[in-house]
Design an enzyme around this catalytic site. Structure first.
Site, mmCIF file in Angstrom:
data_model
loop_
_atom_site.group_PDB
_atom_site.id
_atom_site.type_symbol
_atom_site.label_atom_id
_atom_site.label_comp_id
_atom_site.label_asym_id
_atom_site.label_seq_id
_atom_site.Cartn_x
_atom_site.Cartn_y
_atom_site.Cartn_z
ATOM 1 N N SER A 153 0.961 -1.352 0.213
ATOM 2 C CA SER A 153 0.062 -0.156 -0.077
ATOM 3 C C SER A 153 1.256 1.018 0.134
ATOM 4 C CB SER A 153 -0.821 0.132 1.086
ATOM 5 O OG SER A 153 -1.513 -1.012 0.882
ATOM 6 N N PHE A 251 0.786 5.507 -10.725
ATOM 7 C CA PHE A 251 -0.430 5.745 -10.339
ATOM 8 C C PHE A 251 -1.486 6.534 -10.884
ATOM 9 C CE2 PHE A 251 0.641 7.427 -5.793
ATOM 10 C CZ PHE A 251 1.274 6.177 -5.126
ATOM 11 N N GLU A 378 -4.910 -2.587 -6.578
ATOM 12 C CA GLU A 378 -4.957 -1.519 -7.090
ATOM 13 C C GLU A 378 -5.894 -0.193 -5.929
ATOM 14 O OE1 GLU A 378 -3.515 -2.154 -8.884
ATOM 15 O OE2 GLU A 378 -4.301 -3.413 -10.536
ATOM 16 N N GLY A 379 -5.687 -0.835 -4.540
ATOM 17 C CA GLY A 379 -5.819 -0.255 -3.220
ATOM 18 C C GLY A 379 -6.742 -0.652 -2.586
#
Length: 399
Positions: A153, A251, A378-379
């Site tokens: 993360s 990002f 992806e988060g």
């Protein structure tokens, strides 16, 4: 007792009844055509085989050229043989692919949004010409290496390092949970340098690069995740993605992938709901279909409501993306909400199927297992919650 309003085997009628808000009418004829084409592909090429692929932990790499012909690889990119479709059309394709399986939609995301998206946005003209046409056709497979064993993360803490040695770059370090690398020809590798984070195109047959498949898994079994180790991996100056500097590079690709998840999760949820609805209309207990019982109807209604809300959210984000007004906070809201609700729908759908719900011939338990991975990559929920918290308060709570 009234008769069931729809034939349980008439899927189109069930879908029409479930579209309570008339969302289908908000789509253009071209958007519906794209959706229907991908839906037919999933029905013909994925549904008959997916339970076996999942059970064996097998990803059907032979699907790559077919997905290229379908026009879903790098779907929103322009030029270089890429399809150049709209964000909404890509979203609809992602939904239908994940209705088949999250692993298939993940392949399209890693290939198109992460690998191809990075090359298209940050690569040199030579890199684009060399790789994008082949990747768009599914003739080559690409991967994207950002996450590390100690940096998930928090990618700013990555330890993989690329140092200059004359005109070459030498890469040392490790990456983990990297999709497709063992079947790919090229990997977009993100590494720290004396100039900050930079991206490199590294062929998978390069000396010093070791790729290990991560298995066995209880989720995303019809997909490929790997660990990469770089031991003095030497690359020429031409391997550097010239336009990418800092974390903005990876990002930007992650946001593209997260957008696809907003739609894709709905596919897993819709398929789970439809399996439950079909079963409830056919399965009889106490002399009547279980769809006629209040508790079952409440489950179906709750699922249908969340599916309708999630579809409106995804469509709104798609229209915003096509208009150039989509923000990272909007993507975080969509990813957090739709994946969270999709997991709840898949789990609830499994309960309606009773004991048969644990069999892989029925999709909800497979979707529920897969969505645990979708929830994480992806988060995570926590990361997107803090992104939204920072947006609302102006305060960074990550540290």
């Amino acid at each position: 007792m009234t008769e069931a309003r729809t034939n349980p085997d008439d899927l189109e009628a069930l879908r029409a009844a479930s579209d309570i808000l008339g969302i289908d009418a908000l789509l253009s004829a071209e958007e519906r055509a794209v959706r229907d084409r991908v839906r037919a592909f999933v029905d013909d090429e994925i549904r008959p085989h997916i339970a076996d692929w999942f059970d064996r932990g097998h990803f059907p790499v032979e699907l790559a050229p077919a997905l290229g012909r379908l026009g879903v690889l790098g779907m929103t990119l322009d030029g270089y043989g890429c399809p150049g479709r709209s964000a909404v059309e890509y979203g609809l394709a992602a939904l239908e692919l994940e209705a088949g399986d999250s692993g298939i939609r993940t392949f399209v995301s890693v290939q198109g949004s992460l690998a191809m998206g990075s090359i298209h946005r940050w690569g040199s003209e030579e890199q684009k010409q060399e790789w994008l046409p082949r990747l768009a056709a599914g003739e080559a497979i690409g991967s994207f290496a950002l996450t590390e064993p100690t940096a998930g993360s928090d990618p700013s803490s990555m330890k993989t390092y690329a140092r200059r040695d004359g005109s070459d770059w030498v890469i040392e370090g490790a990456k983990r949970w990297i999709g497709l690398a063992s079947i790919a020809q090229i990997v977009v590798v993100w590494a720290q340098t004396d100039e900050g984070v930079r991206g490199f195109l590294v062929p998978t047959d390069t000396a010093g690069l070791d790729i290990t498949v991560l298995e066995p898994k209880g989720s995303m079994r019809a997909s490929v995740q790997t660990e990469l180790r770089f031991d003095g991996v030497r690359q020429p100056a031409s391997a550097l993605l010239p336009g990418a500097r800092g974390l903005r590079g990876p990002f930007s690709a992650l946001n593209e992938a997260r957008y696809g998840i907003v739609w894709g999760a709905l596919g897993a949820a819709r398929d789970s709901y439809e399996a439950a609805l079909h079963h409830a209309l056919r399965r009889e207990q106490f002399g009547r279909p279980i769809a006629g019982f209040q508790l079952t109807q409440r489950k179906l209604v709750d699922m249908a409501i969340e599916l309708q809300k999630g579809a409106l959210l995804a469509l709104h984000l798609g229209r915003a993306k096509d208009a150039g007004t989509l923000t990272p906070a909007m993507i975080s809201l969509g990813k957090l909400n739709n994946v969270r609700e999709a997991i709840a729908i898949a789990r609830e759908a499994r309960t309606i199927l009773g004991g048969d719900g644990v069999l892989l011939e029925n999709s909800p338990i497979r979707h529920a297992a897969n969505l645990e991975s979708v929830r994480t990559y992806e988060g995570t929920d926590e990361v997107h919650t803090l992104v939204l918290g920072q947006h609302l308060t102006g305060l960074d709570a990550f540290r």
